[in-house]
Scaffold this motif. Structure first.
Motif, PDB file in Angstrom:
ATOM      1  N   LYS A  19       0.833  -1.211   0.000  1.00 53.29           N
ATOM      2  CA  LYS A  19       0.000   0.000   0.000  1.00 53.29           C
ATOM      3  C   LYS A  19       0.865   1.258   0.000  1.00 53.29           C
ATOM      4  O   LYS A  19       0.521   2.262  -0.611  1.00 53.29           O
ATOM      5  CB  LYS A  19      -0.863   0.036   1.265  1.00 53.29           C
ATOM      6  CG  LYS A  19      -2.193  -0.632   1.184  1.00 53.29           C
ATOM      7  CD  LYS A  19      -2.931  -0.288   2.471  1.00 53.29           C
ATOM      8  CE  LYS A  19      -4.078  -1.205   2.726  1.00 53.29           C
ATOM      9  NZ  LYS A  19      -4.734  -0.885   4.012  1.00 53.29           N
ATOM     10  N   LEU A  31      -8.917  -7.816  -0.883  1.00 48.75           N
ATOM     11  CA  LEU A  31     -10.085  -7.070  -1.360  1.00 48.75           C
ATOM     12  C   LEU A  31     -10.602  -6.113  -0.286  1.00 48.75           C
ATOM     13  O   LEU A  31     -10.988  -4.979  -0.577  1.00 48.75           O
ATOM     14  CB  LEU A  31     -11.194  -8.036  -1.784  1.00 48.75           C
ATOM     15  CG  LEU A  31     -10.960  -8.794  -3.093  1.00 48.75           C
ATOM     16  CD1 LEU A  31     -12.016  -9.875  -3.280  1.00 48.75           C
ATOM     17  CD2 LEU A  31     -10.951  -7.852  -4.290  1.00 48.75           C
ATOM     18  N   LYS A  32     -10.580  -6.570   0.968  1.00 49.62           N
ATOM     19  CA  LYS A  32     -11.029  -5.713   2.066  1.00 49.62           C
ATOM     20  C   LYS A  32     -10.078  -4.530   2.279  1.00 49.62           C
ATOM     21  O   LYS A  32     -10.476  -3.511   2.844  1.00 49.62           O
ATOM     22  CB  LYS A  32     -11.153  -6.533   3.351  1.00 49.62           C
ATOM     23  CG  LYS A  32     -12.336  -7.485   3.345  1.00 49.62           C
ATOM     24  CD  LYS A  32     -12.426  -8.271   4.630  1.00 49.62           C
ATOM     25  CE  LYS A  32     -13.637  -9.205   4.616  1.00 49.62           C
ATOM     26  NZ  LYS A  32     -13.712 -10.049   5.823  1.00 49.62           N
ATOM     27  N   GLN A  33      -8.820  -4.702   1.853  1.00 53.47           N
ATOM     28  CA  GLN A  33      -7.835  -3.624   1.981  1.00 53.47           C
ATOM     29  C   GLN A  33      -7.799  -2.763   0.713  1.00 53.47           C
ATOM     30  O   GLN A  33      -6.853  -2.031   0.470  1.00 53.47           O
ATOM     31  CB  GLN A  33      -6.443  -4.238   2.220  1.00 53.47           C
ATOM     32  CG  GLN A  33      -6.337  -5.086   3.471  1.00 53.47           C
ATOM     33  CD  GLN A  33      -6.056  -4.275   4.709  1.00 53.47           C
ATOM     34  OE1 GLN A  33      -5.738  -3.107   4.615  1.00 53.47           O
ATOM     35  NE2 GLN A  33      -6.196  -4.888   5.871  1.00 53.47           N
ATOM     36  N   LYS A  34      -8.834  -2.885  -0.109  1.00 56.41           N
ATOM     37  CA  LYS A  34      -9.022  -2.091  -1.329  1.00 56.41           C
ATOM     38  C   LYS A  34      -7.932  -2.337  -2.369  1.00 56.41           C
ATOM     39  O   LYS A  34      -7.444  -1.410  -3.017  1.00 56.41           O
ATOM     40  CB  LYS A  34      -9.137  -0.604  -1.024  1.00 56.41           C
ATOM     41  CG  LYS A  34      -9.999   0.127  -2.076  1.00 56.41           C
ATOM     42  CD  LYS A  34     -10.149   1.612  -1.808  1.00 56.41           C
ATOM     43  CE  LYS A  34     -10.932   2.257  -2.948  1.00 56.41           C
ATOM     44  NZ  LYS A  34     -10.964   3.717  -2.853  1.00 56.41           N
ATOM     45  N   VAL A  63      -7.026  -4.310  -6.011  1.00 56.56           N
ATOM     46  CA  VAL A  63      -7.546  -5.034  -7.165  1.00 56.56           C
ATOM     47  C   VAL A  63      -6.802  -6.366  -7.192  1.00 56.56           C
ATOM     48  O   VAL A  63      -5.571  -6.386  -7.046  1.00 56.56           O
ATOM     49  CB  VAL A  63      -7.300  -4.264  -8.475  1.00 56.56           C
ATOM     50  CG1 VAL A  63      -7.776  -5.072  -9.680  1.00 56.56           C
ATOM     51  CG2 VAL A  63      -7.998  -2.907  -8.439  1.00 56.56           C
ATOM     52  N   ILE A 106     -12.713  -6.870  -7.667  1.00 57.75           N
ATOM     53  CA  ILE A 106     -12.698  -5.811  -6.661  1.00 57.75           C
ATOM     54  C   ILE A 106     -13.723  -6.199  -5.600  1.00 57.75           C
ATOM     55  O   ILE A 106     -14.466  -7.171  -5.778  1.00 57.75           O
ATOM     56  CB  ILE A 106     -13.023  -4.432  -7.271  1.00 57.75           C
ATOM     57  CG1 ILE A 106     -14.314  -4.485  -8.094  1.00 57.75           C
ATOM     58  CG2 ILE A 106     -11.857  -3.928  -8.119  1.00 57.75           C
ATOM     59  CD1 ILE A 106     -14.732  -3.160  -8.711  1.00 57.75           C
ATOM     60  N   GLN A 107     -13.783  -5.449  -4.512  1.00 56.03           N
ATOM     61  CA  GLN A 107     -14.624  -5.883  -3.393  1.00 56.03           C
ATOM     62  C   GLN A 107     -16.085  -6.013  -3.788  1.00 56.03           C
ATOM     63  O   GLN A 107     -16.793  -6.900  -3.308  1.00 56.03           O
ATOM     64  CB  GLN A 107     -14.476  -4.923  -2.216  1.00 56.03           C
ATOM     65  CG  GLN A 107     -15.104  -5.472  -0.931  1.00 56.03           C
ATOM     66  CD  GLN A 107     -14.663  -4.736   0.308  1.00 56.03           C
ATOM     67  OE1 GLN A 107     -14.109  -3.651   0.234  1.00 56.03           O
ATOM     68  NE2 GLN A 107     -14.912  -5.317   1.476  1.00 56.03           N
ATOM     69  N   THR A 108     -16.558  -5.151  -4.693  1.00 52.62           N
ATOM     70  CA  THR A 108     -17.960  -5.235  -5.112  1.00 52.62           C
ATOM     71  C   THR A 108     -18.199  -6.300  -6.187  1.00 52.62           C
ATOM     72  O   THR A 108     -19.344  -6.625  -6.486  1.00 52.62           O
ATOM     73  CB  THR A 108     -18.453  -3.867  -5.639  1.00 52.62           C
ATOM     74  OG1 THR A 108     -17.555  -3.419  -6.660  1.00 52.62           O
ATOM     75  CG2 THR A 108     -18.509  -2.847  -4.516  1.00 52.62           C
ATOM     76  N   LYS A 150     -15.362   3.275 -14.231  1.00 55.71           N
ATOM     77  CA  LYS A 150     -15.161   4.097 -13.027  1.00 55.71           C
ATOM     78  C   LYS A 150     -14.054   5.122 -13.269  1.00 55.71           C
ATOM     79  O   LYS A 150     -14.183   6.298 -12.908  1.00 55.71           O
ATOM     80  CB  LYS A 150     -14.809   3.192 -11.843  1.00 55.71           C
ATOM     81  CG  LYS A 150     -14.586   3.947 -10.540  1.00 55.71           C
ATOM     82  CD  LYS A 150     -14.263   2.985  -9.394  1.00 55.71           C
ATOM     83  CE  LYS A 150     -13.977   3.753  -8.112  1.00 55.71           C
ATOM     84  NZ  LYS A 150     -13.659   2.849  -6.982  1.00 55.71           N
ATOM     85  N   TYR A 177      -7.072   2.815  -5.713  1.00 57.89           N
ATOM     86  CA  TYR A 177      -6.917   1.481  -5.124  1.00 57.89           C
ATOM     87  C   TYR A 177      -5.539   1.347  -4.477  1.00 57.89           C
ATOM     88  O   TYR A 177      -4.593   2.065  -4.827  1.00 57.89           O
ATOM     89  CB  TYR A 177      -7.135   0.401  -6.184  1.00 57.89           C
ATOM     90  CG  TYR A 177      -8.592   0.229  -6.535  1.00 57.89           C
ATOM     91  CD1 TYR A 177      -9.417  -0.592  -5.774  1.00 57.89           C
ATOM     92  CD2 TYR A 177      -9.158   0.938  -7.595  1.00 57.89           C
ATOM     93  CE1 TYR A 177     -10.765  -0.731  -6.074  1.00 57.89           C
ATOM     94  CE2 TYR A 177     -10.515   0.812  -7.900  1.00 57.89           C
ATOM     95  CZ  TYR A 177     -11.305  -0.018  -7.135  1.00 57.89           C
ATOM     96  OH  TYR A 177     -12.637  -0.132  -7.415  1.00 57.89           O
ATOM     97  N   SER A 178      -5.428   0.414  -3.534  1.00 51.78           N
ATOM     98  CA  SER A 178      -4.185   0.246  -2.771  1.00 51.78           C
ATOM     99  C   SER A 178      -3.064  -0.365  -3.601  1.00 51.78           C
ATOM    100  O   SER A 178      -1.885  -0.134  -3.337  1.00 51.78           O
ATOM    101  CB  SER A 178      -4.440  -0.648  -1.546  1.00 51.78           C
ATOM    102  OG  SER A 178      -5.415  -0.091  -0.713  1.00 51.78           O
TER     103      SER A 178
END
Length: 438
Positions: free
Chosen positions: A49, A78-81, A83, A115-117, A130, A245-246
Motif C-alpha cells: 500500500k 479485497l477488504k484492503q481495497k 484489485v 474488486i470488493q464489489t 469508473k 486502489y491500494s
C-alpha cells in the motif's frame, strides 16, 4: 452457526469443496490454523500500500491448502481495497514463450480481475468505466463545464486529450497504445457503440491475434503479446492505483506446470522471468504490485527441474537457516505451508457441518464423537501417512454428510469403514519423480 455467512457463500463453499476445488467466495468462514501466515501477509499488504512491491512463494504438497491460501489472501486484499486476480499455470500458458502461451496467461489474469464489489472476477469493465467517470468529472471541474454538458459530442476531443494526458503520466512502455484504446472505449461508452467497447476490451485483455486486425478495428499499431504482456500488467497496476486502489495483487497457482515443461531451455526462460519479476519487486522498480506464486516442494527445491535449478533464484529463495518447525520466519519470500494438525482438522470439519446444515436447511444428527470416529478411520487407513491430504478429508466428509442427509437411517460406522485413501498426485508428476530418481 457460522457468523455473517451469506447463503451464496455457503452454497459456493459446499459445492466447490465436494468437487475438490477451492470456493471463490466465503473461504474466510472455513479458515483454521493459518493466523500467523495471515498476520504476516497483512503486514506485507501494508508495505505494498505504501508503494513497495512484493513477491511471495507459497509452497506445500498436493492438497495441502495452497489454492485455499491464495483465495484467502484474495479475501483479505479485497477488504484492503486492492484489485486482485488469479490465474493457474497450465500446459498451455506460462510466463515466457514465443508461441502465444504467455499472452494466454495474461488474458486469464485480465478475465479474473476482481474488486470488493465484484469478488468473483470480471471487474475490468467496471474499473474502466469508473476511471473514465473520474476523468470526466476532473475535466469538467477544470474547464468549468457541467457534468451533463461535458458528455456532448462537442467536448469529445477535450475528454480524449484528458484521457491521453492522464494515461501518459502513469504509464511507461506501451502507454500510447494503451491510452488510445481507452479513448476508443470512451467513444463507445459515450456513443453507445457496443462493438467499439467490446473491441477495446478485447485489446486490453490481449485477445487480438494480429496487429492488422487491431489496426482495422481500433487504429492502433501494436497488440499485447508474449514479449510485452508483463509491461502491460505494470501499466494496469499504475492505472488502478491512480484510481485510488491500494495496489494490484496477482496470484499464480499450479506453478508445478512450469516444473513440468519438457525442455530445459524453456524452463530456464520461465525461471528467468520469475527472477525478473522478483528483482522488480524487491529493487523498487515497480510500486504497489504483489505477486504470489503457489507450487509444490518439487517446483521450488528440485535442483534439476525446479526453481533451485536456476542458481540466481536458489540463492534468493533458500529458507532462512535459523528457521525450524517451531520457530517460523513469515517475512521471507518463501512460505512453507505446514499440514493442519488433527485438532485444526476437527475444528474445520465442525465448521463445515454447520455450513452444510445452513446450506441445506437441515440439522444432521452427527456428533463430535462421530466426527472424531470419522477422522480416526481416515488417519488410520493404509496409505494415510503418505497420501492423505486435507482436500481428501474434506471431500469425503462432505460426501458422507450428503449420504446422511438423503438417507437419515444409514449406518454411519459402516460409511466410515468404506473410506479408501488414494494418491492424488497427477500421474505425469509421479512419472517425472520416478525419472528423476533413476
Amino acid at each position: 452457526m457460522i457468523d455473517n455467512i451469506k447463503p451464496k457463500e455457503a452454497t459456493s463453499i459446499i459445492n466447490s469443496l465436494v468437487s475438490g476445488v477451492v470456493p471463490k467466495i466465503g473461504v474466510q468462514h472455513i479458515t483454521v490454523g493459518r493466523s500467523e501466515e495471515i498476520n504476516a501477509f497483512i503486514s506485507s499488504l501494508d508495505d505494498v500500500k505504501n508503494g513497495h512491491s512484493m513477491a511471495k512463494f507459497w509452497i506445500g504438497d498436493f492438497g495441502s491448502g495452497k489454492s485455499f491460501m491464495l483465495h484467502l489472501l484474495n479475501t483479505v486484499a479485497l477488504k484492503q481495497k486492492f484489485v486482485v486476480s488469479n490465474a493457474d499455470f497450465t500446459p498451455d500458458n506460462r510466463l515466457y514463450s514465443n508461441d502465444g502461451k504467455s499472452v494466454i496467461l495474461y488474458s486469464a489474469i485480465m478475465d479474473n480481475i476482481a474488486i470488493q464489489t465484484k469478488p468473483e472476477g470480471g471487474a475490468l469493465q467496471t474499473l474502466l468505466e469508473k476511471w473514465i467517470e473520474q476523468v470526466i468529472t476532473k475535466t469538467a471541474e477544470e474547464n468549468h463545464i457541467s457534468l451533463s454538458e461535458i458528455r456532448n459530442d462537442q467536448y469529445l476531443g477535450l475528454i480524449q486529450n484528458s484521457i491521453m494526458k492522464t494515461v501518459n503520466e502513469i504509464t511507461e512502455v506501451g502507454g500510447f497504445d494503451f491510452g488510445s484504446v481507452i479513448v476508443k472505449y470512451y467513444e463507445g461508452y459515450i456513443k453507445g457503440d457496443e462493438l467499439l467497447r467490446r473491441n477495446a476490451l478485447k485489446w486490453l485483455k490481449g485477445e487480438y491475434k494480429t496487429k492488422t486486425e487491431a489496426r482495422q478495428d481500433l487504429g492502433v499499431r501494436e497488440i499485447i503479446n508474449d514479449s510485452n504482456f508483463y509491461d502491460m500488467l505494470k501499466n494496469f497496476c499504475k492505472f488502478f492505483v491512480s484510481m485510488g486502489y491500494s495496489g494490484f495483487m496477482i496470484n499464480l497457482d499450479e506453478a508445478i506446470n512450469l516444473y513440468k515443461i519438457s525442455t530445459a531451455a524453456a524452463r530456464e526462460k520461465n525461471y528467468e522471468k520469475i527472477l525478473s519479476i522478483y528483482n522488480d519487486c524487491f529493487q523498487g522498480k515497480i510500486s504497489n504490485l504483489f505477486i504470489n506464486f503457489a507450487g509444490t516442494k518439487e517446483f521450488l527445491e528440485n535442483e534439476r527441474r525446479g526453481l533451485f535449478s536456476y542458481q540466481a533464484l536458489k540463492s534468493r529463495l533458500e529458507t532462512n537457516k535459523f528457521e525450524t518447525l517451531e520457530i517460523r520466519d513469515f517475512a521471507q519470500p518463501v512460505i512453507k505451508l505446514t499440514p493442519l494438525d488433527h485438532n485444526e482438522i476437527f475444528v474445520l470439519l465442525k465448521k463445515l457441518k454447520l455450513i452444510f446444515d445452513f446450506n441445506y436447511k437441515v440439522e444432521l444428527n452427527i456428533t463430535d464423537d462421530e466426527i472424531f470416529a470419522f477422522m480416526e478411520e481416515m488417519f488410520n487407513k493404509p496409505g494415510a501417512s503418505e497420501f492423505l491430504t486435507p482436500r481428501e478429508v474434506i471431500r469425503d466428509f462432505l460426501n458422507i454428510l450428503n449420504i446422511i442427509r438423503q438417507n437419515p437411517n444409514v449406518d454411519k460406522k459402516q460409511l466410515f469403514g468404506e473410506i479408501e485413501i488414494s494418491d492424488e498426485r497427477p500421474n505425469d508428476l509421479v512419472m517425472l519423480d520416478s525419472i528423476e530418481e533413476i
